[in-house]
Design a protein around this motif. Sequence first.
Motif, mmCIF file in Angstrom:
data_model
loop_
_atom_site.group_PDB
_atom_site.id
_atom_site.type_symbol
_atom_site.label_atom_id
_atom_site.label_comp_id
_atom_site.label_asym_id
_atom_site.label_seq_id
_atom_site.Cartn_x
_atom_site.Cartn_y
_atom_site.Cartn_z
ATOM 1 N N PHE A 87 -43.961 1.342 -7.260
ATOM 2 C CA PHE A 87 -44.730 2.424 -7.871
ATOM 3 C C PHE A 87 -44.183 3.789 -7.441
ATOM 4 O O PHE A 87 -44.139 4.726 -8.231
ATOM 5 C CB PHE A 87 -46.214 2.313 -7.529
ATOM 6 N N THR A 88 -43.745 3.896 -6.189
ATOM 7 C CA THR A 88 -43.164 5.156 -5.700
ATOM 8 C C THR A 88 -41.885 5.484 -6.448
ATOM 9 O O THR A 88 -41.700 6.604 -6.925
ATOM 10 C CB THR A 88 -42.892 5.074 -4.184
ATOM 11 N N VAL A 89 -40.993 4.508 -6.581
ATOM 12 C CA VAL A 89 -39.729 4.739 -7.284
ATOM 13 C C VAL A 89 -39.991 5.042 -8.755
ATOM 14 O O VAL A 89 -39.422 5.978 -9.316
ATOM 15 C CB VAL A 89 -38.779 3.530 -7.138
ATOM 16 N N PHE A 90 -40.855 4.275 -9.384
ATOM 17 C CA PHE A 90 -41.093 4.437 -10.812
ATOM 18 C C PHE A 90 -41.829 5.736 -11.154
ATOM 19 O O PHE A 90 -41.810 6.172 -12.289
ATOM 20 C CB PHE A 90 -41.862 3.251 -11.374
ATOM 21 N N ASN A 91 -42.483 6.360 -10.192
ATOM 22 C CA ASN A 91 -43.134 7.641 -10.432
ATOM 23 C C ASN A 91 -42.297 8.812 -9.940
ATOM 24 O O ASN A 91 -42.664 9.961 -10.129
ATOM 25 C CB ASN A 91 -44.507 7.676 -9.757
ATOM 26 N N SER A 92 -41.162 8.527 -9.311
ATOM 27 C CA SER A 92 -40.300 9.607 -8.822
ATOM 28 C C SER A 92 -39.630 10.306 -9.994
ATOM 29 O O SER A 92 -39.454 9.732 -11.062
ATOM 30 C CB SER A 92 -39.255 9.066 -7.854
ATOM 31 N N ARG A 93 -39.269 11.540 -9.793
ATOM 32 C CA ARG A 93 -38.614 12.313 -10.837
ATOM 33 C C ARG A 93 -37.187 12.672 -10.453
ATOM 34 O O ARG A 93 -36.307 12.704 -11.284
ATOM 35 C CB ARG A 93 -39.408 13.591 -11.146
ATOM 36 N N GLU A 94 -36.956 12.970 -9.163
ATOM 37 C CA GLU A 94 -35.620 13.361 -8.746
ATOM 38 C C GLU A 94 -35.099 12.546 -7.572
ATOM 39 O O GLU A 94 -33.906 12.318 -7.478
ATOM 40 C CB GLU A 94 -35.589 14.849 -8.400
ATOM 41 N N PHE A 95 -35.966 12.145 -6.634
ATOM 42 C CA PHE A 95 -35.447 11.415 -5.476
ATOM 43 C C PHE A 95 -36.517 10.547 -4.824
ATOM 44 O O PHE A 95 -37.706 10.765 -4.996
ATOM 45 C CB PHE A 95 -34.858 12.375 -4.433
ATOM 46 N N VAL A 96 -36.039 9.562 -4.063
ATOM 47 C CA VAL A 96 -36.848 8.807 -3.111
ATOM 48 C C VAL A 96 -36.124 8.928 -1.774
ATOM 49 O O VAL A 96 -34.924 9.182 -1.735
ATOM 50 C CB VAL A 96 -37.033 7.319 -3.493
ATOM 51 N N ALA A 97 -36.868 8.758 -0.680
ATOM 52 C CA ALA A 97 -36.262 8.939 0.635
ATOM 53 C C ALA A 97 -36.770 7.884 1.608
ATOM 54 O O ALA A 97 -37.867 7.352 1.462
ATOM 55 C CB ALA A 97 -36.582 10.338 1.164
ATOM 56 N N HIS A 98 -35.923 7.605 2.598
ATOM 57 C CA HIS A 98 -36.268 6.697 3.687
ATOM 58 C C HIS A 98 -35.492 7.119 4.918
ATOM 59 O O HIS A 98 -34.545 7.908 4.837
ATOM 60 C CB HIS A 98 -35.970 5.238 3.311
ATOM 61 N N ALA A 99 -35.865 6.578 6.063
ATOM 62 C CA ALA A 99 -35.172 6.872 7.313
ATOM 63 C C ALA A 99 -33.754 6.298 7.260
ATOM 64 O O ALA A 99 -33.509 5.311 6.553
ATOM 65 C CB ALA A 99 -35.940 6.268 8.481
ATOM 66 N N PRO A 100 -32.809 6.895 7.985
ATOM 67 C CA PRO A 100 -31.419 6.421 7.938
ATOM 68 C C PRO A 100 -31.257 4.937 8.285
ATOM 69 O O PRO A 100 -30.428 4.250 7.704
ATOM 70 C CB PRO A 100 -30.705 7.299 8.970
ATOM 71 N N GLU A 101 -32.051 4.426 9.207
ATOM 72 C CA GLU A 101 -31.919 3.021 9.624
ATOM 73 C C GLU A 101 -32.704 2.055 8.731
ATOM 74 O O GLU A 101 -32.631 0.846 8.886
ATOM 75 C CB GLU A 101 -32.358 2.855 11.080
ATOM 76 N N TRP A 102 -33.444 2.574 7.778
ATOM 77 C CA TRP A 102 -34.323 1.762 6.948
ATOM 78 C C TRP A 102 -33.616 0.601 6.254
ATOM 79 O O TRP A 102 -34.122 -0.521 6.297
ATOM 80 C CB TRP A 102 -35.021 2.671 5.931
ATOM 81 N N PRO A 103 -32.454 0.771 5.613
ATOM 82 C CA PRO A 103 -31.817 -0.380 4.948
ATOM 83 C C PRO A 103 -31.500 -1.541 5.901
ATOM 84 O O PRO A 103 -31.612 -2.705 5.525
ATOM 85 C CB PRO A 103 -30.528 0.196 4.356
ATOM 86 N N GLY A 104 -31.144 -1.228 7.136
ATOM 87 C CA GLY A 104 -30.843 -2.285 8.103
ATOM 88 C C GLY A 104 -32.073 -2.993 8.618
ATOM 89 O O GLY A 104 -32.039 -4.190 8.902
ATOM 90 N N THR A 105 -33.180 -2.273 8.722
ATOM 91 C CA THR A 105 -34.412 -2.878 9.236
ATOM 92 C C THR A 105 -35.258 -3.515 8.148
ATOM 93 O O THR A 105 -36.170 -4.280 8.438
ATOM 94 C CB THR A 105 -35.257 -1.836 10.005
ATOM 95 N N HIS A 106 -34.964 -3.174 6.883
ATOM 96 C CA HIS A 106 -35.705 -3.722 5.738
ATOM 97 C C HIS A 106 -34.718 -4.143 4.641
ATOM 98 O O HIS A 106 -34.731 -3.574 3.539
ATOM 99 C CB HIS A 106 -36.701 -2.697 5.193
ATOM 100 N N PRO A 107 -33.850 -5.123 4.902
ATOM 101 C CA PRO A 107 -32.799 -5.465 3.936
ATOM 102 C C PRO A 107 -33.328 -5.937 2.580
ATOM 103 O O PRO A 107 -32.753 -5.604 1.543
ATOM 104 C CB PRO A 107 -31.993 -6.554 4.635
#
Length: 137
Positions: A87-107
């Motif tokens: 829902f966050t991505v689908f309602n975004s207009r220009e960007f989404v954000a996460h912490a730098p380590e997020w992809p490694g901790t939430h693959p």
Amino acid sequence: MLASDMHWSCYRPRGGGLLVSDNPVCFSGVVGTPPPQIPAAFFDHGVGTGFHNFRRLTVPLGSRLGVIISRDSQDASRLRVAEFNRFTVFNSREFVAHAPEWPGTHPGLAQDLTELLMTQRMVAPAFLQDYAPGGRT
């Protein structure tokens, strides 16, 4: 509107993993019969919904905390992190954000993010034709 017949819940996923975006209030779903001219999946992008007919509002406040305002009292207990992020991505207009380590901790969520962003890039032009950064609509 938000005070009457709405269920408010703090959303704290056990492992965190929520995304934030440039659009802090994310509409998803629709109450009642959806208009036939809008494909049903568009409602999870906030298309065709407003305060009069949304099913739920999600508000990501950080990677470990969000708010759910819903017409269904069970939404907060049923909603998974992946759905909240969708829902966050689908309602975004220009960007989404996460912490730098997020992809490694939430693959798993990071893999979902790639697919969700591709979908949003295909769908967004259909309903953002006159949208432009800087406030021009």
